[in-house]
Design an enzyme around this catalytic site. Sequence first.
Site, PDB file in Angstrom:
ATOM      1  N   LYS A 116       0.829  -1.213   0.000  1.00  0.00           N
ATOM      2  CA  LYS A 116       0.000   0.000   0.000  1.00  0.00           C
ATOM      3  C   LYS A 116       0.858   1.254   0.000  1.00  0.00           C
ATOM      4  O   LYS A 116       0.480   2.275  -0.583  1.00  0.00           O
ATOM      5  CB  LYS A 116      -0.959   0.002   1.194  1.00  0.00           C
ATOM      6  CG  LYS A 116      -0.288   0.129   2.556  1.00  0.00           C
ATOM      7  CD  LYS A 116      -1.301   0.218   3.679  1.00  0.00           C
ATOM      8  CE  LYS A 116      -0.605   0.372   5.027  1.00  0.00           C
ATOM      9  NZ  LYS A 116      -1.567   0.498   6.143  1.00  0.00           N
ATOM     10  N   ARG A 172      -7.539   0.142  16.627  1.00  0.00           N
ATOM     11  CA  ARG A 172      -7.908   0.401  15.243  1.00  0.00           C
ATOM     12  C   ARG A 172      -8.980  -0.637  14.920  1.00  0.00           C
ATOM     13  O   ARG A 172     -10.063  -0.589  15.455  1.00  0.00           O
ATOM     14  CB  ARG A 172      -6.693   0.345  14.307  1.00  0.00           C
ATOM     15  CG  ARG A 172      -6.971   1.040  12.961  1.00  0.00           C
ATOM     16  CD  ARG A 172      -5.782   1.042  12.027  1.00  0.00           C
ATOM     17  NE  ARG A 172      -5.501  -0.279  11.492  1.00  0.00           N
ATOM     18  CZ  ARG A 172      -4.568  -0.529  10.571  1.00  0.00           C
ATOM     19  NH1 ARG A 172      -3.837   0.454  10.112  1.00  0.00           N
ATOM     20  NH2 ARG A 172      -4.366  -1.753  10.136  1.00  0.00           N
TER      21      ARG A 172
END
Length: 367
Positions: A42, A137
């Site tokens: 990413k 998260r």
Amino acid sequence: MIATAAPATSRVEINIGKIAHNAEKLVQFYGSKGIEIMGVTKTVCGDPNIAKIFVSNGIHILADSKIENIKKMRDAGVNAQFVLLRSPALSELDAVVKSADISMNTELAVIRGLSTIAEKYNTVHEIILMVEMGDLREGIMPADLEGFVQEILKLSGVKIVGIGANFACFGGVKPSEKKMADLSKLAGLIELKFSLPLSYVSGGNSANYNWFTATENIGKINNLRLGESIYLGRETLDRKAIPGLFTDAFTFISEVIESKIKPSVPDGETGQDAFGNQPKFRDRGLIRRAIVAFGSQDVLVTGLTPELDIEILGSSSDHTILDAKDVNLQVGDQVKFSPNYGALLAIMSSSYITKKYTNVKDNHILT
């Protein structure tokens, strides 16, 4: 030394050989205790050139948070297993089943949707369940994990192949010996209770370097997801360099478009700047103020470190202002910067920054 001008006003030079070296060394390092690496793409927007370097240096599972990047790597012929690095959105389930071999999941509604789509295509989609271990998260609460697994086992279109946890991303929580032991224990309980062998117990990311170096028992942890330590040669708790790795595989370069002696403090009544901040200035007297051809639209400017003895004073959307100090920067000169993770992510995502590959011969470092 200041280089001569080049065609691109701003570019990133990507040293393929240094990335290859870092990937190979980290595969060996973590493999010494039986841990396999997922290469996180990413950061580089699924760049197929870099993805192929990963594969050729022993990383055969690639993880990305964007389906578009996974499609790009598949279309480029990258021969790897592909993992969607985040929980899929309900609106993209069809694309996830078509493009990703595995996805990371935390929501039953999403998993049920994946199962329905997979059945439609007469396939089985593999999933890794992410567990909340304190970083806050993504993740299923540990107390809910057994019930979660029980519901998923009723579905025929998906298969649980692992569990994982995230650290040092949102909350900065360290992957400690206790955290790793707790994750290993959860994996053991799931395997025992449901007779469900887990191919992946993914203990974290580049922040796990210190834990791995110190631990005498990795437990059931057999996988880590690495991006920054490959690209920038650093662990991510203190950003210390990892011995034997290159920290300069990426160099950001931009051209000077103005260089003048000017005051160091603005003249006039001040309000907010372009981004709604109230700027403050230190009076340094007259200085050589140089402007380089990039700004906050292109890169996280605060994540750049100049290689010369100069200082970044600030930026607008498309100008970055430098105090050149004793360096006689002139229009057309090229200024080099070392990016941190945030800056690299922005640079690789920007369509305005030219990507230039260097040191590509045989995927090895050139001398």
